[in-house]
Structure formats: C-alpha cells, structure tokens
Design a protein around this motif. Structure first.
Motif, PDB file in Angstrom:
ATOM      1  N   MET A 114       0.829  -1.212   0.000  1.00 58.60           N
ATOM      2  CA  MET A 114       0.000   0.000   0.000  1.00 58.60           C
ATOM      3  C   MET A 114       0.861   1.258   0.000  1.00 58.60           C
ATOM      4  N   GLN A 115       1.943   1.232   0.751  1.00 58.44           N
ATOM      5  CA  GLN A 115       2.825   2.404   0.766  1.00 58.44           C
ATOM      6  C   GLN A 115       3.393   2.664  -0.628  1.00 58.44           C
ATOM      7  N   TYR A 116       3.773   1.595  -1.312  1.00 50.74           N
ATOM      8  CA  TYR A 116       4.263   1.756  -2.686  1.00 50.74           C
ATOM      9  C   TYR A 116       3.150   2.308  -3.591  1.00 50.74           C
ATOM     10  N   ILE A 117       1.944   1.799  -3.424  1.00 54.60           N
ATOM     11  CA  ILE A 117       0.830   2.287  -4.249  1.00 54.60           C
ATOM     12  C   ILE A 117       0.597   3.781  -4.003  1.00 54.60           C
ATOM     13  N   PHE A 165      10.267   6.451 -13.474  1.00 57.37           N
ATOM     14  CA  PHE A 165      10.984   5.759 -12.406  1.00 57.37           C
ATOM     15  C   PHE A 165      10.199   5.623 -11.109  1.00 57.37           C
ATOM     16  N   SER A 166       9.119   6.391 -10.935  1.00 60.10           N
ATOM     17  CA  SER A 166       8.349   6.232  -9.695  1.00 60.10           C
ATOM     18  C   SER A 166       6.936   5.733  -9.943  1.00 60.10           C
ATOM     19  N   ALA A 171       4.581   1.109  -9.824  1.00 57.33           N
ATOM     20  CA  ALA A 171       3.175   0.932  -9.447  1.00 57.33           C
ATOM     21  C   ALA A 171       2.745  -0.539  -9.440  1.00 57.33           C
ATOM     22  N   LEU A 172       3.011  -1.246 -10.540  1.00 56.74           N
ATOM     23  CA  LEU A 172       2.543  -2.630 -10.627  1.00 56.74           C
ATOM     24  C   LEU A 172       3.517  -3.616  -9.994  1.00 56.74           C
ATOM     25  N   ILE A 173       4.764  -3.200  -9.754  1.00 58.33           N
ATOM     26  CA  ILE A 173       5.768  -4.122  -9.210  1.00 58.33           C
ATOM     27  C   ILE A 173       5.897  -3.920  -7.701  1.00 58.33           C
ATOM     28  N   MET A 475       0.187   0.119 -19.898  1.00 57.83           N
ATOM     29  CA  MET A 475       0.402  -0.123 -18.470  1.00 57.83           C
ATOM     30  C   MET A 475      -0.602   0.598 -17.577  1.00 57.83           C
ATOM     31  N   VAL A 476      -0.822   1.902 -17.814  1.00 55.55           N
ATOM     32  CA  VAL A 476      -1.674   2.660 -16.889  1.00 55.55           C
ATOM     33  C   VAL A 476      -3.120   2.164 -16.935  1.00 55.55           C
TER      34      VAL A 476
END
Length: 624
Positions: A114-117, A165-166, A171-173, A475-476
C-alpha cells in the motif's frame, strides 16, 4: 521469516513502553534536514573550503543528500526496525493497526504494498500536473506560461523522470507486487521483509529530489539525462542523477525480494506449472530489473561524477556517444519492465472475468520470457540517426522480432475471451482498452523499427504518441484494471459499476483524443522538446491540450471514485469474482496472517471446466 515475525511481535510489547517524541515521517524529515546541514557544512566550509565558494556546492550537496537520505530512512523507522536488531539490539518498534501504519517503517508486505501504491500515486499526480503545465504552454505557439525554454524543459524532465521511475517501474511491481504476490503463492510474508520495509521509503525521497532539482538550476536533458548535454547544465542535473539513483535502488531491492519470494516461499504443491500468471509476470520483470538496473545506475553514477569532480567520461576527451549507448541499453528494456506486468494482468483477469480456462497458458509464459530475453537486443534503434546504414539492419530485425513474443500475450487473451461468458465490467473494460491501446503502440513501434520511417519521424511527436500508447495505453490502463479488480481484496468493499464504467470511458476518450492526434502532429513536423513552434500547428495543439485536460480530470475522477468506494462501497464477500487463485481464498481484506494454515495447492488456478478449487486446505479466518 518466522524469527522475524516473532522478533517484531516481541517488539510490540516492548515498544508499548516506548514513548516516541515525533511521528516517524516528521522525525525522518527532521533527521534528513540535520544530516544534510551537518554534512553539507563540513564539506563546503571545512574539507573543501574555497574563497568565495557558495555554501552549497555540487560536491557538498551530493554528500549532504546522501546523509539526508540516510537520516530519512532511519527516522521513519529503519533505526529501530532494522539497524538495532542487526547489531543485536532490541527491535523496540511497533506498527499500530490503523492508518498510521502507512506512514512508518513496516515489515508487513500488505502495508508495504500500500505504501508503494500511495507513493506511485503521488508521483503520478505530480508528473500529471507537470504534463498539464506543458499542455497549457503548448496551447499557443509562443512562450506564455514559462519564462524561458529552460523552465519548460525542466518541467518536461520532471514529468518524464517521475513517471518512468516512480510510476511505470513501481506501481505494478512495488505496489501490487508486494501486496498480491505473497497472497497469490500462499505465503505469509516476503523473503526479505525488513529490506522491503526500507526500499519503499526511497521512493518519496527520490520523487522529492527530482521535483526539487530546479532549486539547484534548470536542466535541459529530459528524463534521459543525456551527456554531454547535461555537462552544460547548472547543478539541477545533480539532483536528477541522485533522485533517479534512489528510485532505481528501490526498484532493485523490490526485484531481489520478489524473485526470492517466488522462488522460495511458494505454498506446498505450487509447482512451476501452477504459478499464477501475475506472479510469472513479476518474476520475469524482476529478472529484467536485476539485469538492467545496475547497468543504468553505473551510467548515472558516471554522469554524476562527471558533474561534481568533474571526470571527462562523456566529453570530447572521453566518448560523447557512450552515455547514449549505455542509457538505451537500459532504456528499451525499461519499456518492457513497465509493460510486462500489464501483459500478465491481461492473462490474470480475463479467465476470471470470462470464467473460462486460460487459453495456451504455456505460450503466454514463453512470451513473457522471450520478451525479457529479446529486450536487451533492441536498444540501438533509438540511435539510427547516429550510426552507419550497415549497423541498422540487425537492430531493426531484432526490434521487429520482439513483436512475436509480444503477440503471444494478445493471442492468449483473445483465445481466452473466445466463446467465454465475459463479464463486461470495469476491470474488463480497462483490460480491453489496454489491449486496444497497446496494439496501436505496438504497430507504430514496428514502423519506428524500420530505419526509413524512423529517420523521418525521429524526435517528433509521432514518437511521443507511440511511446505513450505503449506506456499509458498499455500499463496505466492495466493499472486501473488492477485497482478495480483487487479493490474488494484491499477493502472488502465493491466499487460502483456505473461510475466505474463512466471513468473508464472518460479516460479512454481523453487518452485517444490526445495521443492519436499526436501521431498526426508529428507527421506534420512538430518536434519534441520545443515550447515554440510554427503557427500552422497551433490549432491542433490547442485541441490536443483540451483533450489533455479532459484526460487529467478523468484520472482524478477514477482515483476519487476508488478512494470513496474504498470506505463507503457496499461490503462484499471474500471472493466476489469467483476466482481460483489463492489471494481470493483468504479473507478480504486479509488478516495480519494471510493463511492459517498454509494452503496445499492441488490443481490449476485457471481451469474453469468445473467448480473445484485448486487448494486442498480451506482457509481459516483466524485473526492474529
């Protein structure tokens, strides 16, 4: 892992006695500021003291940035959660079971996911705002928003760097990969949870560094950081290199963790031919990252050394074209790093939505693997304008060859949909839109692999259109499909189908209104990187900008819809899609312990010829 869990559980009770003076994020910011001031002062005023030197120099700001990032990581919790236990101390760190857990160091893969998302979402909104400024500038054929071309080019660079890069790589990884993959393979944690807890916090540090780069001076290289052009830029390029280094380091750590997790943490019975397609995608893209991220990090490090020492790696004393070679050696695999998870999502969601067995599963996996292998052989088509005719043919050949394994993903998706009872809901719509958009990006990619077309369209908006059809279109759109598909897993609640479809159609119209016209604009002679252009291109640019604003609002609408339904949507069961993969065989949202006991896999997750589950051990909804 069990020792880690027990350590942290033991730490909870110990930590109840600990009074923290500041929230972790605030403490991280404070420690980062202190670290920067101390190291920057030592370097600029003591060790490298020069008459009339400014307080902030390129060497001092670089070393100060390193100290600031270390202070930031330790401040958000790596000191208590990672460093002290590593040296034999007590892990006096507890993560509260409320919203505060998303603003501090954690070892729970669901929290980290979740933090990455959230981090990638923040990057998406920042980079999207930069895109809106660019489109606002391009509504007129002369400069009227930005004061000078350097400010416009810095905005272009921030937009591209943060997006690539962010968001694209993360997002998906880092986001869905961290959250979903352990659940998908029947594990209760990732292989290296403590390292994963640290890696996420490099993302906001990297985004902030890139966004703040104009403070040190404008930079004109775009997201590629081209040398020797960058050598002529003010010090802002230093923060570009440092920010990207932080972001790629985070992605590298995620890839190490996901690779080890898939290799060693699978549930009993989850053999190689039963691994879910999304997990296959994560394994493939993680291997791609492990191959190429160290290469580009070394390149950026050389660029940084050229800026702060300086060293003549890429000047006329060195080899001016070497940076370009090294950048694109990574740069084109980067495209597949971004879209391979999208391919995997197509193959993950369509069998569920059609309740039909996955068509030619083995060819889907072979396609993912061969895209990974061939991706390193295509970089030079970005440099057709810099090479001899005899060198173009092999790279043109390999670039066009990669369309074959890419085509496998399309064939698997089409074969799965064929004669299925496909539910045309919001996730399916986004997947179909992703297929359509990526098809246009792929076909135009084959055209650009042809030297004759490439030399004509090079550095025009035609290339921008192709690139965005591939990245955003592929991707998006899949990213949004994943948001809607796994929203019941994250929250236990369902989105609104009507507003979900409205949101999907909205961004589809906005997206194609912008980027299809960019093909035409490029063919008419609109070049990249220029805020001023011939007046005959102004009406089309004006119209494209209007569609651009529509697209930006569409993205915001979808995020707001998802956020609202996350808290207010109707409660649904644990498996609303009737999927057979393991993440849906536990509670929604999952408890602290994903599976108790660990399930036994006895069949295929994609066989919908009967209603039998692929697991032998039913899950126990035991809260821990």
């Amino acid at each position: 892992m069990s020792s880690v869990v027990s350590d942290m559980q033991g730490a909870r009770s110990a930590h109840m006695k600990v009074k923290r003076m500041l929230p972790p994020v605030v403490r991280g910011l404070l420690w980062a500021l202190i670290g920067f001031l101390i190291v920057n002062t030592l370097v600029s005023e003591v060790f490298d003291r020069m008459p009339y030197h400014p307080y902030v120099t390129r060497p001092s700001v670089t070393l100060g940035w390193v100290a600031a990032v270390i202070g930031w990581l330790l401040g958000v919790g790596a000191w208590e959660g990672f460093m002290k236990p590593y040296f034999g101390g007590t892990a006096d760190w507890v993560v509260p079971n409320d919203w505060r857990k998303y603003f501090m160091y954690s070892i729970d893969h669901k929290v980290i996911g979740m933090q990455y998302i959230f981090s990638s979402l923040g990057g998406f909104l920042i980079a999207g705002f930069a895109a809106m400024l660019m489109r606002l500038e391009l509504m007129k054929d002369h400069m009227w928003i930005f004061n000078n071309p350097g400010a416009y080019l810095s905005t272009v660079g921030i937009h591209g760097t943060v997006m690539m890069f962010s968001v694209g790589t993360v997002a998906l990884i880092g986001g869905f990969g961290n959250y979903i993959v352990p659940l998908m393979i029947g594990a209760n944690s990732t292989a290296y949870p403590r390292m994963s807890g640290i890696s996420q916090w490099l993302v906001p540090a990297g985004i902030a560094t890139v966004v703040l780069s104009p403070i040190l001076g404008q930079w004109t290289t775009g997201w590629r950081g081209y040398e020797p052009l960058a050598g002529q830029d003010p010090a802002g390029i230093v923060f570009y290199y440092l920010g990207v280094f932080a972001l790629t380091t985070s992605s590298l750590m995620v890839s190490i963790n996901l690779t080890a997790t898939i290799l060693f943490k699978r549930a009993p019975g989850l053999t190689w031919n039963r691994i879910p397609m999304y997990a296959w995608g994560m394994l493939t893209v993680s291997l791609l990252n492990l191959i190429w991220l160290p290469e580009i990090q070394m390149t950026f490090l050389m660029g940084l050394l050229s800026a702060i020492i300086p060293l003549p790696y890429f000047s006329q004393l060195g080899s001016p074209l070497t940076y370009m070679e090294m950048f694109w050696l990574f740069g084109h695999p980067e495209v597949y790093i971004i879209v391979v998870p999208a391919f995997a999502l197509w193959q993950e969601l369509l069998p569920v939505m059609g309740q039909k067995s996955l068509f030619a599963r083995q060819w889907g996996i072979i396609g993912l693997v061969f895209v990974m292998i061939l991706s390193g052989l295509v970089w030079a088509h970005h440099m057709f304008t810099n090479m001899r005719n005899s060198q173009m043919l092999p790279f043109s050949f390999f670039t066009e060859m990669i369309s074959i394994p890419t085509g496998f993903s399309f064939l698997v998706a089409i074969g799965t949909m064929w004669k299925s009872n496909l539910r045309l809901n919001t996730p399916t719509l986004f997947i179909l839109m992703s297929l359509f958009n990526f098809l246009i990006g792929g076909v135009t990619g084959v055209l650009l692999a042809d030297p004759v077309v490439n030399l004509q369209a090079h550095d025009t908006f035609f290339v921008i259109a192709h690139f965005h059809y591939t990245i955003i279109g592929g991707m998006v759109f899949s990213w949004f499909a994943a948001f809607y598909y796994w929203l019941p897993k994250f929250s236990g609640r369902m989105y609104n189908e009507f507003w979900g479809k409205i949101g999907a159609i909205w961004v589809f119209i906005g997206f194609n209104g912008v980027f299809f016209q960019l093909f035409l604009l490029g063919l008419k002679g609109m070049n990249r990187w220029v805020p001023v252009y011939p007046s005959y291109l102004q009406p089309m640019n004006f119209e494209i900008s209007l569609f651009g604003f529509l697209l930006g609002l569409g993205f915001v609408f979808n995020f707001l819809h998802i956020a609202w339904m996350w808290h207010k949507g109707p409660v649904v069961g644990n498996n609303p899609w009737h999927s057979k993969t393991l993440e849906w065989q536990t509670s929604s949202p999952p408890a602290n312990t994903n599976f108790d006991p660990i399930p036994q896999v006895i069949g295929s997750f994609y066989d919908y010829s009967d209603s039998k589950l692929a697991v032998a051990t039913p899950y126990s909804d035991k809260k821990s």
